[in-house]
Write an enzyme that holds these catalytic residues in place. Sequence first.
Site, mmCIF file in Angstrom:
data_model
loop_
_atom_site.group_PDB
_atom_site.id
_atom_site.type_symbol
_atom_site.label_atom_id
_atom_site.label_comp_id
_atom_site.label_asym_id
_atom_site.label_seq_id
_atom_site.Cartn_x
_atom_site.Cartn_y
_atom_site.Cartn_z
ATOM 1 N N CYS A 55 0.779 -1.240 0.000
ATOM 2 C CA CYS A 55 0.000 0.000 0.000
ATOM 3 C C CYS A 55 0.812 1.293 0.000
ATOM 4 O O CYS A 55 0.772 2.066 -0.962
ATOM 5 C CB CYS A 55 -0.956 -0.011 1.186
ATOM 6 S SG CYS A 55 -2.188 -1.334 1.106
ATOM 7 N N HIS A 105 -2.879 6.883 3.215
ATOM 8 C CA HIS A 105 -1.842 5.926 3.640
ATOM 9 C C HIS A 105 -0.420 6.300 3.220
ATOM 10 O O HIS A 105 0.399 5.423 2.926
ATOM 11 C CB HIS A 105 -2.182 4.506 3.157
ATOM 12 C CG HIS A 105 -1.675 3.453 4.117
ATOM 13 N ND1 HIS A 105 -1.850 2.101 3.903
ATOM 14 C CD2 HIS A 105 -0.998 3.554 5.292
ATOM 15 C CE1 HIS A 105 -1.302 1.421 4.893
ATOM 16 N NE2 HIS A 105 -0.776 2.285 5.749
#
Length: 453
Positions: A55, A105
């Site tokens: 991610c 993120h």
Amino acid sequence: MPTSDKPNVVYILTDQWRAKATGYNGDPNAITPNIDRLASESIDFTNAIGTAPVCTPARAALLTGRYPTTTGMFMNDIPLNPDEQSIGKVFKAGGYETGYIGKWHVDGHGRASCIPPERRQGFDYWKVLECTHNYQNSEYYEGDDPIIKTWSGYDAFAQTEDACEYIRQHLEKPFFLTLSLGPPHFPHNNAPKEFQDRFDPEAIQFSPNVAFEDAESEAFCRKEAAGYYAHIAALDGCIATVVETLKNLDLEENTILIFASDHGEMMGSHDHTPCKKQIFWDESCRVPYLLRYPPLTEDQQGRKATTPFGTVDIMPTLLSLCGLDIPEAVEGRDLSACVREAVEIDDHTALYMSVSPFSGKNYLDPAYRALRTHSHTYVRTGDGERYLFNDVEDPYQLENLADSADARETQATLEQELQRQLDKIDDPFREGDYYLDKWGYEVNQTGEVPYSR
């Protein structure tokens, strides 16, 4: 059809959606009629590769056009330098309105912390949470309001509606909007029930590179896969909503629409459990990537472009398509000729990597550097292993051709190209500790940077 000097950009970014898991790519489990229709109207980049298939590193590469070894963004939950010349900043400086909705993120200051404007990388409209995988009634921050808010119901649906409202409210100036959806990243048990009910675990069909050790592991994988495809079916409706909104507002001809993911999902392939990524296999690193811009793609509808398209190549390519200058620091390559001229760029390869593997599922895996070409995958691991696959003849990567007599010339050429790429970005390809020390990261026993809510 004339192009616009400043077309809008709507970038739909999903999480952990592997390239094979769509109807248009032949997955019998995937119920994706709306995405399949979009694929028939788009260029499909069949060799789109997550530069670092996990991610935070993937998202940082998207935002900066730079490699994880250059930015230090090779692990989850670490902060992206707020001084990066990011894609949002360049679009904003170029006269675009900028908006970001959903998962971020790359802030690294806690997964539920309010992110101040100076760390938003140029995005003005802001409805974001750093990271959550609780997709029902998930939380977010709006603009500069420090009070946390809640998306109603399944967050992807609410976020999509918010994105469509943003589009309706931004008709006067060009805009760059990212809709960052959390699914189909695990957990795989929290899609809306109506979508979960569509998938019987016993009916899931697995690819030829999946084998089960025992009945328990098979049952687990079937359950996870059913939930994975439930998320995918739900998100297919989100894509339809965005497409219909652009059509109703007569924005189709003036909007670059992209459907993509940050990285893939193993889901049992090559003896790797569901919920795993980071590794070099096709299921982990290759992602869906559809690009529709009718003035340039109307005569290429349904074309499958084989030019390798790494995450770092996205920023320079989009900036070029929108007539914006590409910052000198960008390491990716402008591949806009693939779109403008309907050509393949024969000499381009996509470099991808795992620098310091982390998490309970991955920390024992070797680091690697790898190349994706039009037809092959080549991998060099930190423990000295080599892998070479002919992805055209062997799409499930069942036969490792490395060190075989028949592939000796191909392997030598790719090894030389891999080293050339590493030299270009000053990556000595050392053990993970070298990079942890260089960037000053402290990790726990599974190689992760600890994070807080």
